[in-house]
Design a protein around this motif. Structure first.
Motif, PDB file in Angstrom:
ATOM      1  N   ASN B  21      42.128   5.161 -28.600  1.00 56.70           N
ATOM      2  CA  ASN B  21      41.541   6.098 -29.561  1.00 56.70           C
ATOM      3  C   ASN B  21      40.577   5.382 -30.503  1.00 56.70           C
ATOM      4  O   ASN B  21      39.602   5.955 -30.959  1.00 56.70           O
ATOM      5  CB  ASN B  21      42.643   6.771 -30.390  1.00 56.70           C
ATOM      6  CG  ASN B  21      43.384   7.826 -29.589  1.00 56.70           C
ATOM      7  OD1 ASN B  21      42.949   8.218 -28.511  1.00 56.70           O
ATOM      8  ND2 ASN B  21      44.510   8.285 -30.122  1.00 56.70           N
ATOM      9  N   MET B  24      37.078   5.254 -29.310  1.00 53.39           N
ATOM     10  CA  MET B  24      36.384   6.532 -29.459  1.00 53.39           C
ATOM     11  C   MET B  24      36.058   6.806 -30.922  1.00 53.39           C
ATOM     12  O   MET B  24      35.059   7.432 -31.234  1.00 53.39           O
ATOM     13  CB  MET B  24      37.223   7.637 -28.823  1.00 53.39           C
ATOM     14  CG  MET B  24      37.381   7.362 -27.312  1.00 53.39           C
ATOM     15  SD  MET B  24      38.188   8.665 -26.419  1.00 53.39           S
ATOM     16  CE  MET B  24      39.879   8.376 -26.860  1.00 53.39           C
ATOM     17  N   ARG B  25      36.907   6.299 -31.831  1.00 52.71           N
ATOM     18  CA  ARG B  25      36.616   6.413 -33.262  1.00 52.71           C
ATOM     19  C   ARG B  25      35.316   5.703 -33.604  1.00 52.71           C
ATOM     20  O   ARG B  25      34.541   6.167 -34.440  1.00 52.71           O
ATOM     21  CB  ARG B  25      37.735   5.768 -34.096  1.00 52.71           C
ATOM     22  CG  ARG B  25      38.869   6.656 -34.487  1.00 52.71           C
ATOM     23  CD  ARG B  25      38.494   7.877 -35.255  1.00 52.71           C
ATOM     24  NE  ARG B  25      38.026   7.653 -36.616  1.00 52.71           N
ATOM     25  CZ  ARG B  25      37.374   8.573 -37.321  1.00 52.71           C
ATOM     26  NH1 ARG B  25      37.095   9.742 -36.805  1.00 52.71           N
ATOM     27  NH2 ARG B  25      36.991   8.315 -38.549  1.00 52.71           N
ATOM     28  N   ALA B  72      39.886   9.908 -20.930  1.00 52.17           N
ATOM     29  CA  ALA B  72      39.905   9.881 -22.397  1.00 52.17           C
ATOM     30  C   ALA B  72      38.721  10.648 -22.979  1.00 52.17           C
ATOM     31  O   ALA B  72      38.825  11.244 -24.042  1.00 52.17           O
ATOM     32  CB  ALA B  72      39.897   8.439 -22.893  1.00 52.17           C
ATOM     33  N   LEU B  73      37.590  10.613 -22.287  1.00 52.94           N
ATOM     34  CA  LEU B  73      36.374  11.213 -22.834  1.00 52.94           C
ATOM     35  C   LEU B  73      36.103  12.622 -22.303  1.00 52.94           C
ATOM     36  O   LEU B  73      35.076  13.217 -22.610  1.00 52.94           O
ATOM     37  CB  LEU B  73      35.177  10.293 -22.572  1.00 52.94           C
ATOM     38  CG  LEU B  73      35.253   9.001 -23.394  1.00 52.94           C
ATOM     39  CD1 LEU B  73      34.329   7.931 -22.848  1.00 52.94           C
ATOM     40  CD2 LEU B  73      34.933   9.287 -24.860  1.00 52.94           C
ATOM     41  N   ASN B 201      42.617   1.291 -38.858  1.00 50.07           N
ATOM     42  CA  ASN B 201      43.156   1.854 -37.633  1.00 50.07           C
ATOM     43  C   ASN B 201      42.822   0.848 -36.550  1.00 50.07           C
ATOM     44  O   ASN B 201      41.788   0.940 -35.921  1.00 50.07           O
ATOM     45  CB  ASN B 201      42.451   3.198 -37.417  1.00 50.07           C
ATOM     46  CG  ASN B 201      42.993   3.942 -36.240  1.00 50.07           C
ATOM     47  OD1 ASN B 201      43.984   3.561 -35.638  1.00 50.07           O
ATOM     48  ND2 ASN B 201      42.318   5.012 -35.898  1.00 50.07           N
ATOM     49  N   GLU B 202      43.642  -0.161 -36.436  1.00 47.31           N
ATOM     50  CA  GLU B 202      43.211  -1.317 -35.652  1.00 47.31           C
ATOM     51  C   GLU B 202      43.913  -1.446 -34.316  1.00 47.31           C
ATOM     52  O   GLU B 202      44.332  -2.524 -33.936  1.00 47.31           O
ATOM     53  CB  GLU B 202      43.389  -2.583 -36.489  1.00 47.31           C
ATOM     54  CG  GLU B 202      42.577  -2.514 -37.751  1.00 47.31           C
ATOM     55  CD  GLU B 202      42.725  -3.750 -38.607  1.00 47.31           C
ATOM     56  OE1 GLU B 202      43.492  -4.644 -38.231  1.00 47.31           O
ATOM     57  OE2 GLU B 202      42.074  -3.799 -39.647  1.00 47.31           O
ATOM     58  N   THR B 203      44.023  -0.373 -33.633  1.00 38.40           N
ATOM     59  CA  THR B 203      44.626  -0.418 -32.316  1.00 38.40           C
ATOM     60  C   THR B 203      43.835  -1.352 -31.413  1.00 38.40           C
ATOM     61  O   THR B 203      42.655  -1.137 -31.207  1.00 38.40           O
ATOM     62  CB  THR B 203      44.584   0.974 -31.662  1.00 38.40           C
ATOM     63  OG1 THR B 203      45.074   1.920 -32.578  1.00 38.40           O
ATOM     64  CG2 THR B 203      45.401   0.979 -30.390  1.00 38.40           C
ATOM     65  N   LYS B 219      52.124   6.411 -27.385  1.00 38.76           N
ATOM     66  CA  LYS B 219      51.639   7.776 -27.627  1.00 38.76           C
ATOM     67  C   LYS B 219      50.931   7.841 -28.977  1.00 38.76           C
ATOM     68  O   LYS B 219      51.347   7.217 -29.934  1.00 38.76           O
ATOM     69  CB  LYS B 219      52.827   8.749 -27.585  1.00 38.76           C
ATOM     70  CG  LYS B 219      52.414  10.200 -27.333  1.00 38.76           C
ATOM     71  CD  LYS B 219      53.646  11.044 -27.016  1.00 38.76           C
ATOM     72  CE  LYS B 219      53.415  12.513 -27.280  1.00 38.76           C
ATOM     73  NZ  LYS B 219      52.513  13.165 -26.339  1.00 38.76           N
ATOM     74  N   TYR B 220      49.876   8.604 -29.043  1.00 41.28           N
ATOM     75  CA  TYR B 220      49.024   8.786 -30.228  1.00 41.28           C
ATOM     76  C   TYR B 220      48.110   7.588 -30.507  1.00 41.28           C
ATOM     77  O   TYR B 220      47.346   7.608 -31.459  1.00 41.28           O
ATOM     78  CB  TYR B 220      49.835   9.140 -31.480  1.00 41.28           C
ATOM     79  CG  TYR B 220      50.836  10.244 -31.241  1.00 41.28           C
ATOM     80  CD1 TYR B 220      50.399  11.528 -30.898  1.00 41.28           C
ATOM     81  CD2 TYR B 220      52.206  10.006 -31.288  1.00 41.28           C
ATOM     82  CE1 TYR B 220      51.310  12.539 -30.637  1.00 41.28           C
ATOM     83  CE2 TYR B 220      53.119  11.017 -31.025  1.00 41.28           C
ATOM     84  CZ  TYR B 220      52.669  12.276 -30.696  1.00 41.28           C
ATOM     85  OH  TYR B 220      53.570  13.274 -30.439  1.00 41.28           O
ATOM     86  N   LEU B 221      48.217   6.531 -29.685  1.00 40.46           N
ATOM     87  CA  LEU B 221      47.269   5.418 -29.807  1.00 40.46           C
ATOM     88  C   LEU B 221      46.200   5.537 -28.725  1.00 40.46           C
ATOM     89  O   LEU B 221      45.057   5.149 -28.906  1.00 40.46           O
ATOM     90  CB  LEU B 221      47.979   4.069 -29.647  1.00 40.46           C
ATOM     91  CG  LEU B 221      48.996   3.698 -30.714  1.00 40.46           C
ATOM     92  CD1 LEU B 221      49.648   2.363 -30.367  1.00 40.46           C
ATOM     93  CD2 LEU B 221      48.343   3.618 -32.091  1.00 40.46           C
ATOM     94  N   ASP B 224      47.033  11.174 -24.156  1.00 36.99           N
ATOM     95  CA  ASP B 224      48.141  11.469 -23.240  1.00 36.99           C
ATOM     96  C   ASP B 224      47.727  11.332 -21.776  1.00 36.99           C
ATOM     97  O   ASP B 224      48.487  10.835 -20.946  1.00 36.99           O
ATOM     98  CB  ASP B 224      48.651  12.902 -23.476  1.00 36.99           C
ATOM     99  CG  ASP B 224      49.475  12.997 -24.757  1.00 36.99           C
ATOM    100  OD1 ASP B 224      49.824  11.933 -25.308  1.00 36.99           O
ATOM    101  OD2 ASP B 224      49.748  14.125 -25.199  1.00 36.99           O
TER     102      ASP B 224
END
Lengths: 271, 265
Positions: B21, B24-25, B72-73, B201-203, B219-221, B224
């Motif tokens: 994510n 994409m951010r 994802a996109l 937000n450093e995933t 999940k949420y990183l 889905d």
């Protein structure tokens, strides 16, 4: 693994959820991983309980919207649910009472169905594997409700007039809590420095977040007011809902401006 | 409107192993920022996963990294995945990938403006301004310019000067410092856009892979659909993390230097 000896846990998160963000949802995932990693617990359910409008927090939009956004966010989860009970109370309800309410409900559900997993909803994951662990003679003490929160809530226990001491005793002492730490906070130190929390330290599960993920709802509202993108910070369904209902604006941020927060008003009246 | 906005395409290069994510951010933040300058209209975003030839440890097959990025996109109406770089047999310098995409964009532009040419063959004032392509990267990428011999000078010149950079800063990094430390970057500082990320937000993909190996929830990183794909193909395991282990990274082997990849993790 012999499921018989695992304590089943229901996680309860209270808060404004104004709006709910991916970080709130991550807290549940992190807490479940951590508790199940101990080999002592099996997390069977998560409950999101948005606060009622009477909380009077600045910028708090109507509960029906906050509730709907939380529901949209948990659509894709097979274990996290949203409960409207707290949000529909006409008066602000102390967190200890909220925890008590859900604890009672949890016990009743357990007695009625012998299986809290079904939760009346179609969140069926783990049912097969649970079948062995759950039986009609499941003891009450095989089931636990834990209060899930960020380190900021733990630290708020030290803020004068925000919490009643007996409520802290009840939440931490009787039920227990899972505290997700964010960078820059040291909950262990905080627990050490508080005689009360130190007394209950075995009931406090501290979980370190392995990626920095500091999405705050305040920052999300700010971005929305300024017309900036909040995609990938909130589930897509929530982003769409906010746009559809034009939810967060300069006006909505002024809601309750200058009004004393309900808990502070209540607790200062008492003392 | 007095002046026409310049159409802008954002290109992100990297492993996308897997896409998160956070990747994409970066696109969302960059688009907002470029629009707020009042000079640009972001018309597209391109995710360009590196080819298997990059030989980075733990890099899963491009076919999977592409599939995950596409999933994802799926819900984005402006960012797309391009397979060109990932299909090259060898690792491709970032500047070469940029030239390829810009060539493609220019060709499309010329086709679309062909109808607007006046009698002498010059583009009429009615046609839209010539589009630009800029490289989107995280702040750590700027630091790679400071490493001696890592980048060829004329490549830095071309990426920063000719194309331009949009750099999203995370947490404690100071991109201004990295720009100041390089003569070439300083000279082109008007073409380097620094975007501050206020929500930390450093995933990192590395952390996501580690969690997947350890059986922890991601999940949420990541979306889905990507999680499902990873499980379906059993992608990130102890075995996959050993891929390319001990192999010299292709850029190092190719030019005895290692140009950083912009969205490596």
């Amino acid at each position: 693994m012999d499921g018989q000896h695992l304590t089943k846990v229901v996680l309860l998160a209270c808060g404004s959820f104004n709006p709910i963000t991916n970080m709130h949802l991550r807290m549940f995932e992190l807490a479940r991983d951590h508790l199940e990693d101990t080999g002592q617990y099996r997390v069977v359910k998560g409950i999101i309980s948005p606060v009622g409008d009477a909380y009077k927090k600045k910028g708090l939009i109507e509960a029906r919207h906050r509730l709907e956004m939380a529901r949209l966010s948990t659509d894709s989860s097979d274990w996290i649910t949203v409960d409207p009970w707290e949000s529909v109370q006409p008066e602000w309800v102390e967190t200890a009472k909220v925890v008590r309410h859900y604890y009672k409900e949890m016990l009743e559900a357990e007695q009625n169905t012998d299986d809290v997993d079904t939760v009346k909803y179609a969140k069926k994951r783990r049912i097969e594997e649970n079948h062995f662990g759950v039986s009609s003679h499941q003891k009450k003490d095989g089931l636990q409700l834990m209060f899930l929160c960020g380190a900021d809530i733990l630290e708020s226990f030290g803020v004068p007039n925000l919490w009643k001491q007996e409520d802290i005793d009840e939440i931490v002492g009787r039920y227990g809590m899972v505290c997700i730490t964010r960078s820059g906070s040291d909950p262990h130190k905080f627990i050490h420095q508080s005689d009360k929390l130190w007394q209950y330290r075995q009931n406090i599960h501290v979980v370190r977040e392995w990626v920095t993920n500091e999405i705050s709802a305040t920052q999300v509202r700010r971005s929305l007011r300024r017309g900036r993108s909040v995609r990938y910070l909130l589930p897509d369904g929530v982003v769409h809902y906010i746009q559809e209902h034009a939810l967060y604006s300069a006006e909505s941020e002024q809601r309750n401006a200058g009004v004393v927060l309900a808990p502070i008003q209540k607790n200062t009246e008492v003392s | 409107m007095a002046t026409r906005r310049i159409p802008l395409v954002l290109l992100a290069c990297g492993s996308f192993n897997p896409i998160t994510n956070q990747h994409m951010r970066l696109f969302e933040l960059a688009r907002d920022h470029m629009h707020s300058t009042g000079q640009y209209q972001v018309v597209g975003g391109i995710v360009s996963p590196v080819s298997d030839g990059y030989a980075k440890q733990g890099l899963v097959l491009a076919q999977h990294r592409i599939a995950m990025a596409k999933l994802a996109l799926q819900s984005s109406d402006w960012v797309t995945v391009d397979e060109w770089e990932s299909q090259q047999a060898d690792w491709t310098e970032t500047v070469v990938t940029m030239r390829y995409h810009y060539g493609r964009i220019l060709k499309e532009y010329e086709l679309s403006t062909g109808e607007h040419k006046d009698s002498s063959g010059n583009p009429s004032p009615l046609s839209s301004p010539c589009p630009q392509l800029k490289l989107l990267c995280g702040a750590d990428f700027l630091d790679t310019f400071q490493v001696p011999d890592l980048w060829l000078d004329d490549h830095v010149e071309e990426v920063a000067g000719h194309f331009g950079l949009i750099c999203v800063s995370r947490g404690g990094l100071h991109p201004e410092r990295a720009v100041a430390a390089s003569d070439t970057l300083s000279r082109h500082s008007h073409n380097i856009f620094l975007v501050r990320e206020w929500v930390r937000n450093e995933t990192s993909a590395t952390e996501v892979r580690r969690a997947l190996r350890g059986g922890l929830s991601v999940k949420y990183l990541i979306p889905d659909s990507v999680i499902e794909y990873i499980h379906q193909h059993n992608l990130y395991t102890e075995d996959s993390e050993r891929r390319n282990k001990g192999t010299v990274l292709r850029p190092l082997a190719k030019q005895a230097t290692q140009p950083g990849k912009s969205l490596d993790d």
